[in-house]
Design a protein around this motif. Structure first.
Motif, PDB file in Angstrom:
ATOM      1  N   LEU A   1       0.842  -1.199   0.000  1.00  0.00           N
ATOM      2  CA  LEU A   1       0.000   0.000   0.000  1.00  0.00           C
ATOM      3  C   LEU A   1       0.873   1.244   0.000  1.00  0.00           C
ATOM      4  N   ASP A   2       0.766   2.035  -1.073  1.00  0.00           N
ATOM      5  CA  ASP A   2       1.464   3.313  -1.180  1.00  0.00           C
ATOM      6  C   ASP A   2       0.484   4.410  -0.780  1.00  0.00           C
TER       7      ASP A   2
ATOM      8  N   CYS B   1       5.792   9.524  -5.305  1.00  0.00           N
ATOM      9  CA  CYS B   1       5.044   8.370  -4.800  1.00  0.00           C
ATOM     10  C   CYS B   1       3.568   8.563  -5.104  1.00  0.00           C
ATOM     11  N   GLY B   2       2.767   7.589  -4.705  1.00  0.00           N
ATOM     12  CA  GLY B   2       1.337   7.701  -4.887  1.00  0.00           C
ATOM     13  C   GLY B   2       0.872   7.376  -6.292  1.00  0.00           C
ATOM     14  N   SER B   3      -0.384   7.679  -6.565  1.00  0.00           N
ATOM     15  CA  SER B   3      -1.022   7.257  -7.812  1.00  0.00           C
ATOM     16  C   SER B   3      -0.415   7.885  -9.057  1.00  0.00           C
ATOM     17  N   THR B   4       0.224   9.050  -8.922  1.00  0.00           N
ATOM     18  CA  THR B   4       0.840   9.684 -10.089  1.00  0.00           C
ATOM     19  C   THR B   4       2.308   9.288 -10.275  1.00  0.00           C
TER      20      THR B   4
ATOM     21  N   LEU C   1      -1.363  -1.154  -4.245  1.00  0.00           N
ATOM     22  CA  LEU C   1      -2.419  -0.144  -4.225  1.00  0.00           C
ATOM     23  C   LEU C   1      -1.775   1.222  -4.031  1.00  0.00           C
ATOM     24  N   ALA C   2      -2.071   2.166  -4.917  1.00  0.00           N
ATOM     25  CA  ALA C   2      -1.493   3.502  -4.821  1.00  0.00           C
ATOM     26  C   ALA C   2      -2.583   4.541  -4.649  1.00  0.00           C
ATOM     27  N   MET C   3      -2.555   5.248  -3.525  1.00  0.00           N
ATOM     28  CA  MET C   3      -3.483   6.346  -3.265  1.00  0.00           C
ATOM     29  C   MET C   3      -2.887   7.658  -3.781  1.00  0.00           C
ATOM     30  N   ASP C   4      -3.697   8.706  -3.782  1.00  0.00           N
ATOM     31  CA  ASP C   4      -3.162  10.045  -3.989  1.00  0.00           C
ATOM     32  C   ASP C   4      -3.226  10.795  -2.668  1.00  0.00           C
ATOM     33  N   GLY C   5      -2.905  12.081  -2.686  1.00  0.00           N
ATOM     34  CA  GLY C   5      -2.742  12.826  -1.442  1.00  0.00           C
ATOM     35  C   GLY C   5      -3.948  12.831  -0.532  1.00  0.00           C
ATOM     36  N   ASP C   6      -5.159  12.895  -1.102  1.00  0.00           N
ATOM     37  CA  ASP C   6      -6.353  12.905  -0.255  1.00  0.00           C
ATOM     38  C   ASP C   6      -7.119  11.597  -0.330  1.00  0.00           C
TER      39      ASP C   6
ATOM     40  N   LEU D   1      -9.772   3.990  -0.853  1.00  0.00           N
ATOM     41  CA  LEU D   1      -9.782   2.822   0.025  1.00  0.00           C
ATOM     42  C   LEU D   1     -11.006   1.950  -0.216  1.00  0.00           C
ATOM     43  N   LEU D   2     -12.154   2.564  -0.431  1.00  0.00           N
ATOM     44  CA  LEU D   2     -13.356   1.798  -0.763  1.00  0.00           C
ATOM     45  C   LEU D   2     -13.146   1.028  -2.062  1.00  0.00           C
ATOM     46  N   THR D   3     -12.574   1.690  -3.063  1.00  0.00           N
ATOM     47  CA  THR D   3     -12.310   1.031  -4.341  1.00  0.00           C
ATOM     48  C   THR D   3     -11.347  -0.132  -4.163  1.00  0.00           C
ATOM     49  N   ALA D   4     -10.310   0.071  -3.363  1.00  0.00           N
ATOM     50  CA  ALA D   4      -9.357  -1.010  -3.099  1.00  0.00           C
ATOM     51  C   ALA D   4     -10.049  -2.218  -2.491  1.00  0.00           C
TER      52      ALA D   4
END
Length: 445
Positions: free
Chosen positions: A177-178, A215-218, A236-241, A341-344
């Motif tokens: 998890l990123d 890092c993250g989704s981008t 799994l890569a999130m973005d800042g928010d 997180l819900l999507t993950a």
């Protein structure tokens, strides 16, 4: 002047464009407009981890309290968590301080109404009229009528419980998890672990300035490497928010929101749970997604770019699943905004149920080559109407001769024009996209 509100609230360089004084005025105007029907309104405020969040939060709170509204402060929490609390607690509105995937120098202020939805343009226009004028339509409260600040100590727990209730146990899955050093850094690993997922967390030590930094989704490169190093089932890569998600399969291949939507749509259809037998996508979605959905007999509704427009189309059509290639995926039967997180969790549930690796599930879609380039400009609205730019775009379309498409659009959150060219010949696409970018930059001088 340009419109203050973009497609995702008010954005700008913190302390330069998005100043404390502007945040104060937004707090005043927003509280006044959003709470006309409430004698003593309450407004939730949350933020991501960037350093300017504290400064803007203080200014917003001062503005809101100065018109007699109370603030419920939750601290750092993903944007979808704020949307959830806004619609489940007795409040008039919610505010998120975040610039999502943007670099640390940027920040933003986004409002939700009492039902957890982003504000329609008309209400944003009402707020903007007050902000940019000298108008002060409210009476200044004094004494006990001034608003107060109330802490919400169980905000994270409420959001975490909501997420866990959308799936069953997910034991036996190993993920990296990123967290993008952003809003998911604290709640993200916890919620996955509590449903049985084995979690290796990276980029989960925010220091105020490292949000989205490489890092993250981008920037999924670290995640790709970590998935292979840890022999994980996926990344799994999130973005800042944490309102978007990009994933990496077990071989280190990056899969965007189009793949996620397809996997979830096919799984829902297979169980007879895909509302209206339809998915809402934007014009940026790959033609491969369209072909795969059509082959499965799933209807497609297309909107312009922006998750707010996806949401509007979901409401109009009665569909429940939609999103963007960038990873904003909306499960409207669960939440009122994109939720990484819900999507993950929904994706992991499909993997658990099907007992198939992510790469196999993703193979249900064949992605056509796309080239996406950005031009940093000063006059994006004018350039979108410039005859020289329009002519160059038409020339590129003609050269594709019906085998692809060219999409040029201004960013809703940055001073950029994005050029996307799609077709079968990757090299040709790169050349055409660069030619359009060169023309845009030339016309911007």
């Amino acid at each position: 002047m340009d419109r203050l509100f973009g497609t995702d609230g008010v954005r700008g360089v913190a302390n330069s464009q998005l100043t404390p004084s502007l945040a104060f005025r937004l707090g005043q105007a927003g509280a006044y407009v959003l709470s006309k029907e409430h004698p003593h309104p309450r407004i939730i405020i949350g933020k991501d981890t960037r350093i300017s969040g504290d400064m803007l939060e203080a200014a917003l709170i001062a503005g809101i309290c100065s018109v007699g509204a109370d603030v419920l402060r939750v601290g750092v929490l993903p944007t979808p968590g704020i949307a959830l609390l806004t619609r489940t607690l007795d409040v008039s509105a919610g505010v998120v301080i975040s610039a999502s995937h943007n670099p640390v120098q940027d920040n933003g202020i986004k409002f939700f109404d009492s039902t957890g939805y982003k504000l329609p343009d008309a209400i944003e226009d009402d707020i903007e009229r007050i902000v940019v004028s000298t108008e002060k339509p409210w009476e200044t409260p004094i004494g006990g009528e001034i608003g107060r600040v109330i802490e919400v100590p169980d905000a994270e727990a409420r959001y975490k419980d909501f997420l866990k209730n959308t799936v069953g146990r997910l034991d036996g899955i190993k993920v990296v998890l990123d967290c993008a050093n952003g809003a998911a850094s604290f709640v993200g690993p916890k919620v996955l672990q509590e449903v049985g997922v084995e979690v290796i967390s990276i980029c989960n030590t925010p220091d105020g300035v490292n949000i989205n930094a490489g890092c993250g989704s981008t920037h999924p490169e670290k995640l790709q490497k970590a998935v292979l190093e840890h022999n994980a089932d996926l990344g799994l890569a999130m973005d800042g928010d944490a309102d978007r998600l990009i994933v990496v399969d077990e071989h280190g291949t990056v899969l965007d929101g189009d793949f996620i939507m397809l996997i979830c749509a096919l799984a829902q259809k297979g169980k007879g749970k895909l509302a209206q037998n339809a998915v809402v996508v934007t014009v940026m979605s790959n033609l491969g997604l369209h072909l795969a959905l059509k082959e499965a007999g799933i209807a497609i509704y297309e909107t312009k770019v922006g998750d707010r427009y996806v949401m509007e189309e979901l409401i109009r059509t009665g569909a429940q699943l939609g999103g963007e290639q960038s990873g904003h995926i909306i499960f409207l039967d669960n939440n009122t905004t994109g939720d990484g997180l819900l999507t993950a969790l929904q994706l992991l549930a499909v993997i658990k149920e099907r007992q198939l690796p992510l790469s196999k599930l993703a193979s249900q879609m064949q992605r056509l080559p796309q080239v996406l380039l950005n031009a940093k400009v000063q006059h994006k609205e004018r350039l979108m109407k410039d005859d020289r730019v329009l002519t160059k775009v038409q020339e590129a379309e003609d050269l594709l001769n019906g085998t692809g498409r060219v999409l040029v659009r201004p960013s809703g959150t940055e001073s950029l024009i994005r050029v996307m060219v799609e077709g079968s010949d990757q090299q040709k696409l790169k050349e055409l996209a660069q030619e359009v970018i060169d023309t845009i930059l030339l016309c911007d001088e």
